[in-house]
Motif scaffolding. Sequence first.
Motif, PDB file in Angstrom:
ATOM      1  N   MET A   1      26.556  25.084  43.813  1.00 48.33           N
ATOM      2  CA  MET A   1      25.705  26.448  43.850  1.00 48.33           C
ATOM      3  C   MET A   1      26.568  27.797  44.562  1.00 48.33           C
ATOM      4  O   MET A   1      26.959  27.496  45.793  1.00 48.33           O
ATOM      5  N   TYR A   2      26.193  28.981  44.170  1.00 46.77           N
ATOM      6  CA  TYR A   2      27.233  29.811  44.442  1.00 46.77           C
ATOM      7  C   TYR A   2      26.159  30.647  45.506  1.00 46.77           C
ATOM      8  O   TYR A   2      24.835  30.663  45.634  1.00 46.77           O
ATOM      9  N   TYR A   3      27.117  31.029  46.551  1.00 45.34           N
ATOM     10  CA  TYR A   3      25.881  32.321  47.616  1.00 45.34           C
ATOM     11  C   TYR A   3      27.064  33.073  47.321  1.00 45.34           C
ATOM     12  O   TYR A   3      27.933  33.777  47.959  1.00 45.34           O
ATOM     13  N   VAL A   4      26.458  34.320  46.638  1.00 44.40           N
ATOM     14  CA  VAL A   4      26.634  36.035  46.076  1.00 44.40           C
ATOM     15  C   VAL A   4      25.834  36.659  46.858  1.00 44.40           C
ATOM     16  O   VAL A   4      24.826  37.313  47.034  1.00 44.40           O
ATOM     17  N   ASN A   5      26.776  37.397  48.086  1.00 46.88           N
ATOM     18  CA  ASN A   5      26.076  38.368  48.307  1.00 46.88           C
ATOM     19  C   ASN A   5      25.628  39.790  47.856  1.00 46.88           C
ATOM     20  O   ASN A   5      26.227  40.580  47.749  1.00 46.88           O
ATOM     21  N   ARG A   6      24.930  39.468  46.567  1.00 48.92           N
ATOM     22  CA  ARG A   6      24.510  40.154  46.157  1.00 48.92           C
ATOM     23  C   ARG A   6      23.775  42.441  46.604  1.00 48.92           C
ATOM     24  O   ARG A   6      24.269  43.418  46.663  1.00 48.92           O
ATOM     25  N   GLU A   7      22.969  42.059  47.789  1.00 44.89           N
ATOM     26  CA  GLU A   7      22.570  43.220  48.535  1.00 44.89           C
ATOM     27  C   GLU A   7      23.691  43.609  48.693  1.00 44.89           C
ATOM     28  O   GLU A   7      23.726  45.023  48.217  1.00 44.89           O
ATOM     29  N   GLN A   8      25.246  43.317  49.169  1.00 46.30           N
ATOM     30  CA  GLN A   8      26.513  43.911  49.624  1.00 46.30           C
ATOM     31  C   GLN A   8      27.126  44.451  48.356  1.00 46.30           C
ATOM     32  O   GLN A   8      27.473  45.758  48.959  1.00 46.30           O
ATOM     33  N   ASP A  54      35.892  45.985  48.329  1.00 44.72           N
ATOM     34  CA  ASP A  54      35.546  44.974  49.410  1.00 44.72           C
ATOM     35  C   ASP A  54      34.130  44.476  47.900  1.00 44.72           C
ATOM     36  O   ASP A  54      34.212  43.453  48.082  1.00 44.72           O
ATOM     37  N   VAL A  55      33.788  45.289  46.896  1.00 46.33           N
ATOM     38  CA  VAL A  55      32.919  44.416  46.094  1.00 46.33           C
ATOM     39  C   VAL A  55      33.196  42.994  45.057  1.00 46.33           C
ATOM     40  O   VAL A  55      32.945  41.783  45.998  1.00 46.33           O
ATOM     41  N   GLY A  56      35.253  43.524  45.296  1.00 55.12           N
ATOM     42  CA  GLY A  56      35.912  42.582  44.584  1.00 55.12           C
ATOM     43  C   GLY A  56      36.045  41.203  45.911  1.00 55.12           C
ATOM     44  O   GLY A  56      35.987  39.863  45.726  1.00 55.12           O
ATOM     45  N   SER A  57      36.362  41.274  47.031  1.00 57.06           N
ATOM     46  CA  SER A  57      35.978  40.484  48.157  1.00 57.06           C
ATOM     47  C   SER A  57      34.817  40.054  47.950  1.00 57.06           C
ATOM     48  O   SER A  57      34.820  38.124  48.411  1.00 57.06           O
ATOM     49  N   TYR A  58      33.584  40.364  47.796  1.00 55.12           N
ATOM     50  CA  TYR A  58      32.203  40.006  48.202  1.00 55.12           C
ATOM     51  C   TYR A  58      32.308  38.846  46.883  1.00 55.12           C
ATOM     52  O   TYR A  58      31.121  37.775  46.756  1.00 55.12           O
ATOM     53  N   MET A  59      32.691  39.095  45.555  1.00 56.44           N
ATOM     54  CA  MET A  59      32.982  38.254  44.711  1.00 56.44           C
ATOM     55  C   MET A  59      33.556  37.441  44.843  1.00 56.44           C
ATOM     56  O   MET A  59      33.061  36.327  44.307  1.00 56.44           O
ATOM     57  N   ILE A  60      34.709  37.459  44.992  1.00 59.58           N
ATOM     58  CA  ILE A  60      35.789  36.022  45.226  1.00 59.58           C
ATOM     59  C   ILE A  60      34.697  35.139  46.256  1.00 59.58           C
ATOM     60  O   ILE A  60      34.969  33.536  46.169  1.00 59.58           O
ATOM     61  N   ASP A  61      35.383  36.169  47.560  1.00 59.87           N
ATOM     62  CA  ASP A  61      33.540  34.692  48.528  1.00 59.87           C
ATOM     63  C   ASP A  61      32.425  34.168  47.883  1.00 59.87           C
ATOM     64  O   ASP A  61      32.428  33.130  47.482  1.00 59.87           O
ATOM     65  N   PRO A  68      43.089  35.837  47.951  1.00 58.69           N
ATOM     66  CA  PRO A  68      43.335  36.585  47.587  1.00 58.69           C
ATOM     67  C   PRO A  68      44.495  37.366  48.275  1.00 58.69           C
ATOM     68  O   PRO A  68      44.566  36.957  49.239  1.00 58.69           O
ATOM     69  N   SER A  69      46.464  37.286  47.830  1.00 61.35           N
ATOM     70  CA  SER A  69      47.571  37.618  49.186  1.00 61.35           C
ATOM     71  C   SER A  69      47.178  39.210  49.781  1.00 61.35           C
ATOM     72  O   SER A  69      47.931  39.704  50.049  1.00 61.35           O
ATOM     73  N   SER A  70      46.337  40.106  48.158  1.00 56.55           N
ATOM     74  CA  SER A  70      46.326  41.553  48.780  1.00 56.55           C
ATOM     75  C   SER A  70      46.066  42.865  48.250  1.00 56.55           C
ATOM     76  O   SER A  70      44.663  41.427  47.458  1.00 56.55           O
ATOM     77  N   TYR A  71      45.517  43.932  48.319  1.00 57.19           N
ATOM     78  CA  TYR A  71      44.122  44.227  47.743  1.00 57.19           C
ATOM     79  C   TYR A  71      44.455  44.012  45.864  1.00 57.19           C
ATOM     80  O   TYR A  71      43.825  44.139  45.448  1.00 57.19           O
ATOM     81  N   GLU A  72      45.969  44.509  45.833  1.00 60.04           N
ATOM     82  CA  GLU A  72      45.858  44.265  44.403  1.00 60.04           C
ATOM     83  C   GLU A  72      45.078  42.821  43.612  1.00 60.04           C
ATOM     84  O   GLU A  72      44.955  43.054  42.437  1.00 60.04           O
ATOM     85  N   ASP A  73      46.187  42.077  45.022  1.00 60.30           N
ATOM     86  CA  ASP A  73      46.010  40.217  43.808  1.00 60.30           C
ATOM     87  C   ASP A  73      43.723  40.174  43.963  1.00 60.30           C
ATOM     88  O   ASP A  73      43.793  39.788  43.149  1.00 60.30           O
ATOM     89  N   ILE A  74      42.850  41.246  44.925  1.00 61.39           N
ATOM     90  CA  ILE A  74      41.667  40.953  44.924  1.00 61.39           C
ATOM     91  C   ILE A  74      41.733  41.418  43.197  1.00 61.39           C
ATOM     92  O   ILE A  74      40.587  40.852  42.228  1.00 61.39           O
ATOM     93  N   LEU A  75      41.774  42.556  42.480  1.00 60.66           N
ATOM     94  CA  LEU A  75      41.757  42.846  40.852  1.00 60.66           C
ATOM     95  C   LEU A  75      42.115  41.494  40.227  1.00 60.66           C
ATOM     96  O   LEU A  75      41.611  41.621  38.956  1.00 60.66           O
ATOM     97  N   ASP A  76      43.737  40.987  40.589  1.00 60.43           N
ATOM     98  CA  ASP A  76      43.648  40.600  39.452  1.00 60.43           C
ATOM     99  C   ASP A  76      43.064  39.348  39.263  1.00 60.43           C
ATOM    100  O   ASP A  76      43.152  38.503  38.386  1.00 60.43           O
ATOM    101  N   ILE A  77      42.572  38.457  40.554  1.00 62.22           N
ATOM    102  CA  ILE A  77      41.770  36.951  40.196  1.00 62.22           C
ATOM    103  C   ILE A  77      41.067  37.684  39.878  1.00 62.22           C
ATOM    104  O   ILE A  77      40.083  37.428  38.707  1.00 62.22           O
ATOM    105  N   LEU A  78      39.865  39.270  40.139  1.00 64.80           N
ATOM    106  CA  LEU A  78      38.537  39.564  39.139  1.00 64.80           C
ATOM    107  C   LEU A  78      38.949  39.938  37.684  1.00 64.80           C
ATOM    108  O   LEU A  78      38.189  39.103  36.979  1.00 64.80           O
ATOM    109  N   GLN A  79      40.396  40.113  37.235  1.00 69.02           N
ATOM    110  CA  GLN A  79      40.214  40.324  36.438  1.00 69.02           C
ATOM    111  C   GLN A  79      40.419  38.759  35.578  1.00 69.02           C
ATOM    112  O   GLN A  79      40.458  38.684  33.908  1.00 69.02           O
ATOM    113  N   GLY A  80      41.264  38.107  35.804  1.00 70.87           N
ATOM    114  CA  GLY A  80      42.233  36.347  35.601  1.00 70.87           C
ATOM    115  C   GLY A  80      40.736  35.875  35.262  1.00 70.87           C
ATOM    116  O   GLY A  80      40.252  34.586  34.414  1.00 70.87           O
TER     117      GLY A  80
END
Length: 141
Positions: A1-8, A54-61, A68-80
């Motif tokens: 089960m995921y805990y996604v902070n959808r509100e944030q 911020d959205v990316g970090s909440y999604m990843i968590d 992620p290892s960088s801000y750019e990596d946040i985007l790479d992870i989400l796209q992947g």
Amino acid sequence: MYYVNREQIERRLDFLPAVAEAMEELNRREGPFTVLEHFAQERTLHLAIEAVTDVGSYMIDGFIMRDPSSYEDILDILQGEGVFPAEVHAVLYELVKLRKPLVQSFFEWERVERHPLLPVVPGVLRAFSEAVRSYMDRELA
């Protein structure tokens, strides 16, 4: 089960239309930017970067994706993970690369012309918001 902070996530996604609107208003300006318009351009770009990462970090968590290892990596992870398409990723990646110059080297930022991303980012922010919401709906259904 995921805990996604959808509100944030939603708070940040709900903020993006105001950023896009400000960018569009700047894009309608004719002639060279004033100093104030240059500062407004920089701030809108910076706000877009912060909201997207911020959205990316909440999604990843929340969806327990790899760290992620960088801000750019946040985007790479989400796209992947299929959160948004490659076209959105490409523009957001270029946008996020501006974070360091905007935040750490702002005194060196060249205030000569409009940034080439300014006319492109508003539509991408809308696509990003739609894609994130669709992903959450699919994954949390």
